[in-house]
Design a protein around this motif. Structure first.
Motif, PDB file in Angstrom:
ATOM      1  N   UNK A 297       0.975  -1.124  -0.104  1.00  0.00           N
ATOM      2  CA  UNK A 297      -0.232  -0.098  -0.457  1.00  0.00           C
ATOM      3  C   UNK A 297       1.260   1.252  -0.090  1.00  0.00           C
ATOM      4  N   UNK A 298       2.282   1.346   0.753  1.00  0.00           N
ATOM      5  CA  UNK A 298       2.888   2.116   0.528  1.00  0.00           C
ATOM      6  C   UNK A 298       3.567   2.391  -0.959  1.00  0.00           C
TER       7      UNK A 298
ATOM      8  N   UNK B 125       0.351   7.821  -6.266  1.00  0.00           N
ATOM      9  CA  UNK B 125      -0.746   8.352  -6.197  1.00  0.00           C
ATOM     10  C   UNK B 125      -0.181   9.794  -6.323  1.00  0.00           C
ATOM     11  N   UNK B 126       0.921  10.078  -5.384  1.00  0.00           N
ATOM     12  CA  UNK B 126       0.925  11.743  -5.193  1.00  0.00           C
ATOM     13  C   UNK B 126       2.002  12.372  -6.708  1.00  0.00           C
TER      14      UNK B 126
ATOM     15  N   UNK C 169     -11.952  -2.235 -11.147  1.00  0.00           N
ATOM     16  CA  UNK C 169     -12.670  -2.461 -10.106  1.00  0.00           C
ATOM     17  C   UNK C 169     -11.078  -2.371  -8.685  1.00  0.00           C
ATOM     18  N   UNK C 170     -10.511  -3.580  -9.487  1.00  0.00           N
ATOM     19  CA  UNK C 170      -9.830  -3.906  -8.439  1.00  0.00           C
ATOM     20  C   UNK C 170      -8.689  -1.846  -8.017  1.00  0.00           C
TER      21      UNK C 170
ATOM     22  N   UNK D 256      -9.108  -0.515  -3.402  1.00  0.00           N
ATOM     23  CA  UNK D 256      -8.000  -0.128  -2.608  1.00  0.00           C
ATOM     24  C   UNK D 256      -7.845   1.412  -2.924  1.00  0.00           C
ATOM     25  N   UNK D 257      -8.400   1.820  -4.211  1.00  0.00           N
ATOM     26  CA  UNK D 257      -8.489   3.638  -3.625  1.00  0.00           C
ATOM     27  C   UNK D 257      -9.176   3.801  -2.633  1.00  0.00           C
ATOM     28  N   UNK D 258     -10.983   3.183  -2.769  1.00  0.00           N
ATOM     29  CA  UNK D 258     -11.672   3.623  -1.469  1.00  0.00           C
ATOM     30  C   UNK D 258     -11.081   2.619  -0.628  1.00  0.00           C
ATOM     31  N   UNK D 259     -11.107   1.900  -0.452  1.00  0.00           N
ATOM     32  CA  UNK D 259     -10.494   1.744   0.703  1.00  0.00           C
ATOM     33  C   UNK D 259      -8.921   2.180   1.731  1.00  0.00           C
ATOM     34  N   UNK D 260      -8.077   3.163   1.366  1.00  0.00           N
ATOM     35  CA  UNK D 260      -7.460   3.744   1.615  1.00  0.00           C
ATOM     36  C   UNK D 260      -8.499   5.314   2.362  1.00  0.00           C
ATOM     37  N   UNK D 261      -9.063   5.785   1.271  1.00  0.00           N
ATOM     38  CA  UNK D 261      -9.577   6.929   1.057  1.00  0.00           C
ATOM     39  C   UNK D 261     -10.882   6.490   2.847  1.00  0.00           C
ATOM     40  N   UNK D 262     -11.380   5.092   3.205  1.00  0.00           N
ATOM     41  CA  UNK D 262     -11.679   5.213   3.664  1.00  0.00           C
ATOM     42  C   UNK D 262     -11.587   5.236   5.076  1.00  0.00           C
TER      43      UNK D 262
END
Length: 167
Positions: free
Chosen positions: A21-22, A28-29, A142-143, A147-153
Motif C-alpha cells: 500500500x505504501x 498516487x502523489x 475495479x481492483x 484499493x483506493x476506496x479502502x485507503x480513502x475510508x
C-alpha cells in the motif's frame, strides 16, 4: 476441486499489505501532481482552474450542493471551496439557489455555461484517457477503485478544516 498445477496463495500478512500500500501512495502523489499540472496547462484554453473544475464536476455528478457539503465530499477546506465557488460565480459558471434545509447556506448549482464548460473538459480528458497504454481489463480498474476506496475510508476521519486534527 483444486487444480494441482495452480498454487494456493496465502493471504498477505498485514506488514506485506502495508508495504504494498505504501507503493500505491508512492504512485498516487506524483500522479496527482502531474494531472494537476496538465489541468493547469489547459486552464487558459478552457478557463477553468483545477479547483473550479473540481467544483463543476462535483455539481455535475451530485447535483446542487452547499459549500460545506462540497468541502466534505472533496476533502477540501470550506474556505478553499468557497474561493473556488466565488471564482466560478465571477465567470458565470455557477449560481446560488435558496436552500430549504438551511437558510444561511445556499445551494450552489452550475449554470448552462458551467455545464458546457465541464462537459468540454471531460470530453478532452476522456480523449486523453483513451490513450492509456497497456492491456487493462475492467477487473483491473475495479481492483484499483477498491484499493483506493479502502485507503480513502482509512483516512475518512481526517478533518481538512483543522490542520493536524482528526474528527
Amino acid at each position: 476441486m483444486t487444480n494441482d498445477r495452480s498454487p494456493v496463495l496465502a493471504p498477505p500478512s498485514q506488514d506485506e499489505l502495508a508495504e504494498r500500500l505504501t507503493e500505491v501512495f508512492d504512485l498516487v502523489g506524483p500522479l496527482y501532481r502531474r494531472v494537476h499540472r496538465k489541468v493547469t496547462e489547459a486552464a487558459p484554453t478552457e478557463g477553468l482552474s483545477v479547483g473550479v473544475r473540481a467544483v463543476l464536476d462535483l455539481l455535475r455528478t451530485r447535483g446542487p450542493m452547499t459549500v460545506p457539503q462540497m468541502g466534505r465530499a472533496q476533502a477540501l477546506s470550506r474556505q478553499f471551496v468557497q474561493r473556488m465557488v466565488n471564482d466560478a460565480a465571477r465567470h458565470g459558471l455557477v449560481e446560488s439557489a435558496a436552500n430549504p434545509a438551511h437558510r444561511r447556506s445556499p445551494l450552489i448549482r452550475p449554470t448552462a455555461a458551467g455545464r458546457a464548460a465541464i462537459d468540454a473538459v471531460r470530453a478532452r480528458e476522456h480523449a486523453l484517457l483513451r490513450r492509456v497504454d497497456g492491456e487493462l481489463a475492467m477487473a483491473d480498474i475495479d481492483a484499483c477503485l477498491r484499493v483506493l476506496g479502502a485507503l480513502h475510508a482509512l483516512f475518512d476521519d481526517v478533518d481538512v478544516d483543522s490542520p493536524g486534527t482528526r474528527r
